[in-house]
Scaffold this motif. Structure first.
Motif, PDB file in Angstrom:
ATOM      1  N   ASP A 470       0.837  -1.217   0.000  1.00  0.00           N
ATOM      2  CA  ASP A 470       0.000   0.000   0.000  1.00  0.00           C
ATOM      3  C   ASP A 470       0.865   1.259   0.000  1.00  0.00           C
ATOM      4  O   ASP A 470       1.767   1.385   0.799  1.00  0.00           O
ATOM      5  N   GLY A 471       0.557   2.145  -0.955  1.00  0.00           N
ATOM      6  CA  GLY A 471       1.321   3.384  -1.045  1.00  0.00           C
ATOM      7  C   GLY A 471       2.616   3.221  -1.800  1.00  0.00           C
ATOM      8  O   GLY A 471       3.334   4.197  -2.014  1.00  0.00           O
ATOM      9  N   VAL A 612       3.311   3.577  13.309  1.00  0.00           N
ATOM     10  CA  VAL A 612       2.700   4.782  12.731  1.00  0.00           C
ATOM     11  C   VAL A 612       2.793   4.675  11.221  1.00  0.00           C
ATOM     12  O   VAL A 612       3.888   4.644  10.660  1.00  0.00           O
ATOM     13  N   GLY A 613       1.620   4.539  10.554  1.00  0.00           N
ATOM     14  CA  GLY A 613       1.623   4.449   9.081  1.00  0.00           C
ATOM     15  C   GLY A 613       1.073   5.735   8.493  1.00  0.00           C
ATOM     16  O   GLY A 613       0.920   6.736   9.194  1.00  0.00           O
ATOM     17  N   ASP A 614       0.749   5.705   7.215  1.00  0.00           N
ATOM     18  CA  ASP A 614       0.185   6.885   6.549  1.00  0.00           C
ATOM     19  C   ASP A 614      -1.334   6.861   6.789  1.00  0.00           C
ATOM     20  O   ASP A 614      -2.054   6.045   6.214  1.00  0.00           O
ATOM     21  N   GLY A 649       9.820   1.349  -0.719  1.00  0.00           N
ATOM     22  CA  GLY A 649       8.625   1.738   0.018  1.00  0.00           C
ATOM     23  C   GLY A 649       8.778   1.575   1.513  1.00  0.00           C
ATOM     24  O   GLY A 649       9.857   1.274   2.018  1.00  0.00           O
ATOM     25  N   ASP A 650       7.628   1.743   2.222  1.00  0.00           N
ATOM     26  CA  ASP A 650       7.657   1.749   3.690  1.00  0.00           C
ATOM     27  C   ASP A 650       7.607   0.312   4.201  1.00  0.00           C
ATOM     28  O   ASP A 650       6.604  -0.158   4.707  1.00  0.00           O
ATOM     29  N   VAL A 670       8.958   6.118  -1.017  1.00  0.00           N
ATOM     30  CA  VAL A 670       7.924   6.403  -2.026  1.00  0.00           C
ATOM     31  C   VAL A 670       6.944   7.391  -1.408  1.00  0.00           C
ATOM     32  O   VAL A 670       6.374   7.133  -0.358  1.00  0.00           O
ATOM     33  N   GLY A 671       6.832   8.586  -2.040  1.00  0.00           N
ATOM     34  CA  GLY A 671       5.936   9.613  -1.482  1.00  0.00           C
ATOM     35  C   GLY A 671       6.639  10.324  -0.358  1.00  0.00           C
ATOM     36  O   GLY A 671       7.577  11.073  -0.559  1.00  0.00           O
ATOM     37  N   LYS A 672       6.283  10.012   0.909  1.00  0.00           N
ATOM     38  CA  LYS A 672       6.897  10.701   2.064  1.00  0.00           C
ATOM     39  C   LYS A 672       8.367  10.311   2.142  1.00  0.00           C
ATOM     40  O   LYS A 672       8.705   9.152   2.163  1.00  0.00           O
ATOM     41  N   LYS A 673       9.270  11.322   2.150  1.00  0.00           N
ATOM     42  CA  LYS A 673      10.702  11.007   2.185  1.00  0.00           C
ATOM     43  C   LYS A 673      11.088  10.609   3.598  1.00  0.00           C
ATOM     44  O   LYS A 673      10.586  11.137   4.571  1.00  0.00           O
TER      45      LYS A 673
END
Ligand SMILES: O=P(O)(O)OC[C@H]1O[C@H](O[C@H]2O[C@H](CO)[C@@H](O)[C@H](O)[C@H]2O)[C@H](O)[C@@H](O)[C@@H]1O
Ligand SMILES: O=c1ccn([C@@H]2O[C@H](COP(=O)(O)OP(=O)(O)O)[C@@H](O)[C@H]2O)c(=O)[nH]1
Length: 702
Positions: A470-471, A612-614, A649-650, A670-673
């Protein structure tokens, strides 16, 4: 020179530095050049001129009327309004203008204390290359207290523009890191905060004193004769010493109540014990301090009236500052020091008392709510709110055997003579120097060069491709069940996984059932519930990554998650075998974050791992580490000439924890650095572009 520990500590530094500061009063324009010249020549100081109103609203109004009580766990005393906040901002801006004018390229800027918490961000805007460190001399409170502050985010962002942030104790540092996560939503590590494109280091530097100053002072004739005078004055009595700014955090009323309790419980001390309480005038324009003065003086009068007699006063109260001769002599002749702070960043009086005990080896009675209590283990610890305990501790201290006093004193002296002000200052500056150079290296997380990766992929012998889901492979959606992989993605993964050089894994918070269904038939490895379960590419069976887990916590936590779900419209929670995940993506953005912070607070006090996720908050039992499953995969792949790992990714994997191998590892946000990664891609579409490029190479080989 102001009184107080900050000045004492900085005066103890042996290294040269320029002190930029407010000189405590308004100076007319025409006098400023003379004052500047005098301060520079004589003290290497550069004055910051503030008009009376701004200085008063910054120092008395906001610094000591809002920040000081809150940081000392007294939010009820907050006296916040926009006017004093604006003056706090203005004073920080004026300071930054003065520093920006004098800053030279190799200078480092060490910012001190709660008065200057916006300064780093403001200076950074003027001088982006400035190398700034910040030190907080007072406690940083638990985020439960800190979050009360109306300007909480501004204050945090103000100091996050530093390379290094220092605190007296681990507790204060930990509270700060928690606040960064809960209030600004930042990712943290035990030693710092990932902020924008940088890693802001957070360290612990307990402040100390200059012991030599006291060792030399005690030997001077002036102090020697004062010691003799004082010994004569108090002959036949035991002497307790209290040296405090008249500040409500110092617990002086609590100290006096304990003295009264002592006389009630141990009447034999009447006529045989005196407390010398020096109450140094402090912040007298702040109303709370004026009230405190009245309260203390009433208490002193009452106790002296009750337990004194003609020729004997149990309490000698001085509302004044004392010079170094008097101070050293008072420390030296006292049988015990009584420090009853209800909160105190460190408390240097404790350390000064210790080094002045050249004769009696007097006892240090120390509040557990001081920073000093975390390092002065030879002290008699007290809870200043427990009057009975303090009274008993005083009695025990004054009747302690010489042998025990000697032993305690030696422990304390060893610590204080090692952890000096100079040790503190040099330690911080060295760390600031390192951090400011590392910060340059971490200025940005470069965008991944897909062409470069494709080339390396083409020429590599053995590859390990690890993706979050996801993400990463698919954008976040409001309904998790709808995030099934597309047919194109499955076909790409089929080709990649059939390439004999490749091992392919997907690491996700999803449960086993979902992942088995979605990726059924593909020769790929899977990790479910953030590493709780693992399925090897060649196996149909899932392995549980930890032995039988005690899942009784689920009974306790389930109602909490249900409560927050009910309280937060749009949120929902998933119960998995080892994991609860609370989703608030569909909730109101601001309210959802507030609720997540609240839930995080509750979860934080439980023996569980909070993930803690997005827009998600996960909780599971401790000691499950997704890295462990991938460590084994990498270790097994090394003999097969592993020479390329893509970690995309995360994945909740810290690359630094993976086994070393001859080859290249690409950690890709990916997305949030996130600074644990060395490259970034902007969104899942760029990940799919990379997958398609790699698929073409594997397909062509096949
Ligand atoms: O400057 P003032 O308003 O007169 O206040 C005096 C100092 O009080 C606080 O001291 C703190 O720093 C000490 C040294 O690190 C520490 O030992 C003590 O526990 C703290 O209370 C304040 O933080 C300083 O800025 C003031 O100079
Ligand atoms: O009349 C006095 C008595 C004490 N001190 C000094 O004030 C400092 C107090 O520091 P501490 O860390 O104990 O508390 P703070 O005042 O900083 O909260 C110590 O160095 C004391 O020697 C002072 O300047 N004037």
């Amino acid at each position: 020179m102001s009184s107080g520990g900050l000045v004492a500590a900085l005066s103890g530094l042996k290294s040269n530095f320029i002190w930029v500061g407010w000189i405590g009063t308004e100076i007319d324009e025409e006098d400023r050049p003379v004052v500047k010249d005098l301060l520079w020549k004589n003290y290497s100081c550069i004055p910051v001129f503030l008009e009376e109103r701004v200085a008063n609203e910054h120092y008395n109004g906001f610094s000591n009327g809002v920040l000081w009580p809150l940081f000392h766990y007294l939010p009820g005393d907050l006296d916040y309004d926009d006017q004093i906040w604006n003056s706090y901002v203005e004073a920080n801006e004026i300071f930054s203008t003065v520093v920006a004018d004098i800053l030279k390229p190799d200078d480092m800027v060490w910012v001190h204390d709660y008065h200057m918490m916006l300064f780093p961000e403001i200076l950074k805007q003027k001088k982006p290359e400035a190398r700034i460190g910040f030190f907080l001399h007072i406690p940083f409170p638990s985020s439960e207290i800190f979050r009360v502050l109306p300007c909480r985010k501004e204050i945090l962002m103000g100091i996050l523009n530093c390379c290094l942030i220092g605190f007296h104790t681990y507790d204060y540092a930990r509270h700060f890191l928690k606040a960064c996560t809960r209030i600004v939503g930042l990712e943290t590590a035990p030693n710092g905060v990932y902020f924008r494109d940088r890693f802001v280091q957070v360290g612990v530097f307990p402040v100390g004193i200059d012991p030599d100053k006291f060792f030399e002072s005690i030997k001077t004739p002036k102090v020697e004769s004062r010691i003799q005078e004082l010994k004569k004055s108090f002959e036949g009595s035991k002497v307790l010493i209290g040296i405090d700014r008249l500040d409500y955090i110092k617990g002086i009323p609590q100290k006096l109540q304990a003295i009264e309790r002592l006389f009630q419980k141990y009447p034999e001390w009447k006529g045989k014990l005196v407390l010398i309480q020096v109450a140094v005038p402090s912040r007298q324009d702040v109303e709370e301090y004026q009230k405190l003065k009245k309260e203390v003086e009433e208490l002193v009068g009452r106790i002296n009236g009750l337990y004194g007699s003609l020729g004997y006063s149990p309490i000698h109260y001085l509302f004044q500052s004392v010079d170094s001769t008097e101070l050293t002599a008072l420390y030296n002749i006292s049988d015990a020091a009584l420090i009853t702070s209800i909160r105190d960043g460190m408390n240097l009086v404790a350390q000064e008392y210790i080094v002045c005990q050249t004769d009696k080896k007097g006892v240090l009675i120390l509040s557990e709510f001081t920073g000093a209590a975390q390092s002065l283990s030879g002290a008699v610890m007290i809870n200043p709110w427990n009057t009975e305990e303090v009274a008993d501790s005083i009695n025990n201290a004054l009747t302690m055997s010489e042998e025990e006093r000697e032993e305690k004193h030696q422990m304390l002296l060893n610590y204080v003579t090692k952890h000096t002000a100079s040790h503190w200052g040099l330690g911080f500056v060295k760390e600031l120097y390192k951090a400011s150079h590392n910060a340059d290296k971490m200025v940005s997380i470069p965008k991944l060069n897909i062409d470069e990766v494709v080339d390396i992929y083409k020429n590599s012998k053995r590859r390990l491709l690890i993706f979050a889901y996801d993400g990463t492979l698919i954008p976040y959606t409001n309904v998790p069940q709808l995030s099934r992989p597309s047919q194109e993605l499955l076909e790409s993964f089929d080709i990649l996984s059939n390439d004999p050089k490749n091992d392919l894994y997907i690491l996700s918070g999803r449960d086993k059932k979902t992942l088995s269904e979605w990726f059924n038939g593909l020769h790929i490895g899977l990790s479910a519930e953030y590493g709780c379960f693992f399925k090897d590419p060649d196996s149909e069976e899932w392995e549980q990554q930890v032995p039988s887990m005690d899942l009784s916590w689920k009974e306790t936590i389930r109602p909490l998650f249900k409560y927050f779900t009910l309280r937060t419209p749009g949120s929902f929670f998933e119960e998995k075998e080892m994991l609860f995940t609370w989703h608030y993506r569909n909730a109101d953005p601001v309210f959802g974050c507030i609720q997540a912070r609240e839930l995080h607070l509750h979860l934080d006090n439980l023996p569980l791992d909070v993930i803690v996720g997005d827009k998600t908050l996960g909780v599971r039992s401790y000691n499950i580490n997704p890295t462990s499953s991938m460590k084994k995969v990498i270790t097994d792949s090394i003999p097969k000439n592993l020479d390329l790992v893509l970690l995309i990714g995360d994945t909740h994997i810290h690359p630094s924890e993976l086994p070393q191998f001859e080859g290249k590892i690409y950690n890709i946000s990916v997305g949030k650095k996130s600074n644990k990664d060395s490259y970034h891609l902007n969104d899942p579409s760029e990940v799919i572009e990379l997958v398609n490029r790699l698929e073409k190479i594997s397909d062509s080989v096949a």
